[in-house]
Design an enzyme around this catalytic site. Structure first.
Site, short mmCIF file in Angstrom:
data_model
loop_
_atom_site.label_atom_id
_atom_site.label_comp_id
_atom_site.label_asym_id
_atom_site.label_seq_id
_atom_site.Cartn_x
_atom_site.Cartn_y
_atom_site.Cartn_z
N TYR A 23 0.86 -1.18 0.00
CA TYR A 23 0.00 0.00 0.00
C TYR A 23 0.90 1.24 0.00
O TYR A 23 0.86 2.09 0.89
CB TYR A 23 -0.97 0.01 1.19
CG TYR A 23 -2.24 0.75 0.85
CD1 TYR A 23 -3.21 0.16 0.05
CD2 TYR A 23 -2.46 2.04 1.29
CE1 TYR A 23 -4.36 0.84 -0.30
CE2 TYR A 23 -3.61 2.74 0.95
CZ TYR A 23 -4.56 2.12 0.16
OH TYR A 23 -5.70 2.79 -0.18
N GLY A 27 6.26 8.05 1.27
CA GLY A 27 7.29 7.69 2.26
C GLY A 27 8.08 6.48 1.77
O GLY A 27 9.31 6.48 1.76
N HIS A 28 7.34 5.44 1.32
CA HIS A 28 8.03 4.26 0.77
C HIS A 28 8.85 4.65 -0.46
O HIS A 28 9.98 4.20 -0.63
CB HIS A 28 7.01 3.21 0.32
CG HIS A 28 6.14 2.66 1.41
ND1 HIS A 28 4.78 2.86 1.45
CD2 HIS A 28 6.44 1.91 2.50
CE1 HIS A 28 4.27 2.24 2.50
NE2 HIS A 28 5.26 1.66 3.17
N1 LIG Z 1 6.22 8.63 6.31
C1 LIG Z 1 7.26 7.83 6.11
N2 LIG Z 1 8.46 8.35 5.79
C2 LIG Z 1 9.54 7.54 5.61
N3 LIG Z 1 9.50 6.20 5.69
C3 LIG Z 1 8.32 5.64 5.99
C4 LIG Z 1 7.15 6.41 6.21
N4 LIG Z 1 6.14 5.58 6.49
C5 LIG Z 1 6.64 4.33 6.45
N5 LIG Z 1 7.95 4.37 6.16
C6 LIG Z 1 8.86 3.22 6.11
O1 LIG Z 1 8.47 2.33 5.10
C7 LIG Z 1 8.87 1.02 5.47
C8 LIG Z 1 7.71 0.10 5.30
O2 LIG Z 1 6.71 0.48 6.24
P1 LIG Z 1 5.21 0.02 6.15
O3 LIG Z 1 4.99 -0.70 4.87
O4 LIG Z 1 4.81 -0.60 7.41
O5 LIG Z 1 4.49 1.41 5.95
P2 LIG Z 1 3.77 2.32 6.98
O6 LIG Z 1 3.22 3.46 6.25
O7 LIG Z 1 4.68 2.52 8.13
O8 LIG Z 1 2.58 1.45 7.43
P3 LIG Z 1 1.81 1.52 8.78
O9 LIG Z 1 0.62 2.32 8.45
O10 LIG Z 1 1.65 0.08 8.97
O11 LIG Z 1 2.64 2.10 9.86
C9 LIG Z 1 9.37 1.10 6.91
O12 LIG Z 1 10.78 1.16 6.91
C10 LIG Z 1 8.79 2.41 7.37
O13 LIG Z 1 9.53 3.02 8.40
#
Ligand SMILES: Nc1ncnc2c1ncn2[C@@H]1O[C@H](COP(=O)(O)OP(=O)(O)OP(=O)(O)O)[C@@H](O)[C@H]1O
Ligand SMILES: CC(C)(CO)[C@@H](O)C(=O)[O-]
Ligand code: BAL
Length: 293
Positions: A23, A27-28
């Site tokens: 999803y 950020g990803h």
């Molecule tokens: N806003 C963001 N900025 C930078 N990195 C991010 C951000 N959100 C998530 N990540 C990073 O993306 C990677 C994958 O995280 P994940 O797929 O769980 O997304 P998430 O947005 O953190 O989801 P959740 O809503 O479960 O917290 C992790 O290393 C996480 O720290």
């Protein structure tokens, strides 16, 4: 997956891995762009890891969009996407799959003869998110170790939004001699300051507005320390917690800690300090943090 990454290694290619639960948001994508700058092969994994969810948590409703994710990843030109169907199924319902008290904690499927080995980073997993999600970091560390073993990347990139997760994975790599450099990247935010998160999609528009109290109160606390208006950790804690709960959030924790050890501090100006928040808006649990240097 291993065959592919070993082929790349044979031709001396440096491999960066970006582990995600899908999803994908900006950020990803920022992590993936950084990976591109640091390595010649970029691999993204997408796996909603059941071992890091408790049975009462949101595994079933966690947002999923494999087609949309693949479109974004293709546009960015990543070299490979690893989407394992199943990386971990627990072997039993006893201590092997449970917490210290023997309770089953993960949403993981139980299968006779399946996995029973876990990695735990004993001390760093205890505070902050570890208090209310005691199953969580064991699930994360175990699955990330498996990803490291399968892909054998040179670099693995994680976001600082999940700050404790980053510290834990750096410690795991160091303690267990993984030949992987674990790198942290800045938090990407929406224009109004809300930290990007896949779970934001689960917020109602009213809760989305209330959730702004997290980033706003963290910004306020950071300014308060920088301007020496207050450096007292307890005052900062109380002010942030009050702002979030007055906005309608249910605070899980607000912690003012040493950014390297995650131990509580008294004076936020004396060391590199992390102020970390987890709060529920409706049933959605969000985390965010700010580092004060
Ligand atoms: N806003 C963001 N900025 C930078 N990195 C991010 C951000 N959100 C998530 N990540 C990073 O993306 C990677 C994958 O995280 P994940 O797929 O769980 O997304 P998430 O947005 O953190 O989801 P959740 O809503 O479960 O917290 C992790 O290393 C996480 O720290
Ligand atoms: C690191 C991770 C992919 C492990 O499942 C997950 O915790 C996440 O997306 O932050
Ligand atoms: N990025 C955090 C994953 C989780 O909360 O399960």
């Amino acid at each position: 997956m291993r065959t592919y990454s070993r082929q790349q290694r044979k031709s001396d290619k440096k491999i960066a891995l970006v582990p995600t639960m899908g999803y994908l948001h900006e950020g990803h994508l920022s992590l993936i762009k950084s990976a591109r700058d640091m390595a010649s092969i970029v691999i993204v994994s997408i796996y909603i890891n059941p071992t890091q969810f408790a049975q009462h948590e949101d595994f079933d409703v966690y947002p999923r969009d494999e087609e949309g994710d693949m479109h974004k990843l293709t546009t960015l030109g990543v070299d490979a996407v690893f989407i394992p169907a199943k990386l971990y199924a627990s072997a039993g319902t006893s201590a092997a799959s449970g917490d210290d008290a023997g309770n089953v904690v993960g949403a993981v499927e139980h299968q006779k003869g399946a996995h029973e080995t876990f990695i735990q980073v004993e001390q760093l997993q205890k505070p902050l998110c570890g208090k209310s999600r005691p199953h969580f970091f064991r699930g994360v560390a175990t699955v990330v170790a498996k990803l490291f073993n399968i892909i054998e990347p040179d670099i693995a990139i994680f976001g600082r939004k999940d700050y404790q997760q980053l510290l834990i994975l750096q410690r795991m790599a160091r303690d267990l001699d993984f030949a992987v450099e674990v790198v942290g990247m800045p938090i990407m935010r929406e224009e109004d300051g809300l930290a990007m998160s896949s779970r934001n999609a689960l917020l109602t528009s009213e809760d989305r507005r209330k959730a702004l109290s997290i980033s706003q109160s963290l910004q306020w606390a950071c300014r308060a320390v920088e301007e020496r208006a207050t450096v007292d950790a307890e005052e900062l804690h109380d002010a942030v917690a009050t702002r979030v709960s007055e906005a309608g959030g249910r605070v899980d924790y607000v912690e003012v800690v040493d950014a390297s050890t995650l131990e509580a501090v008294e004076d936020a100006s004396k060391q590199r300090t992390l102020i970390a928040v987890a709060a529920f808006f409706g049933s959605v649990r969000l985390i965010d943090n700010i580092e004060i240097t």
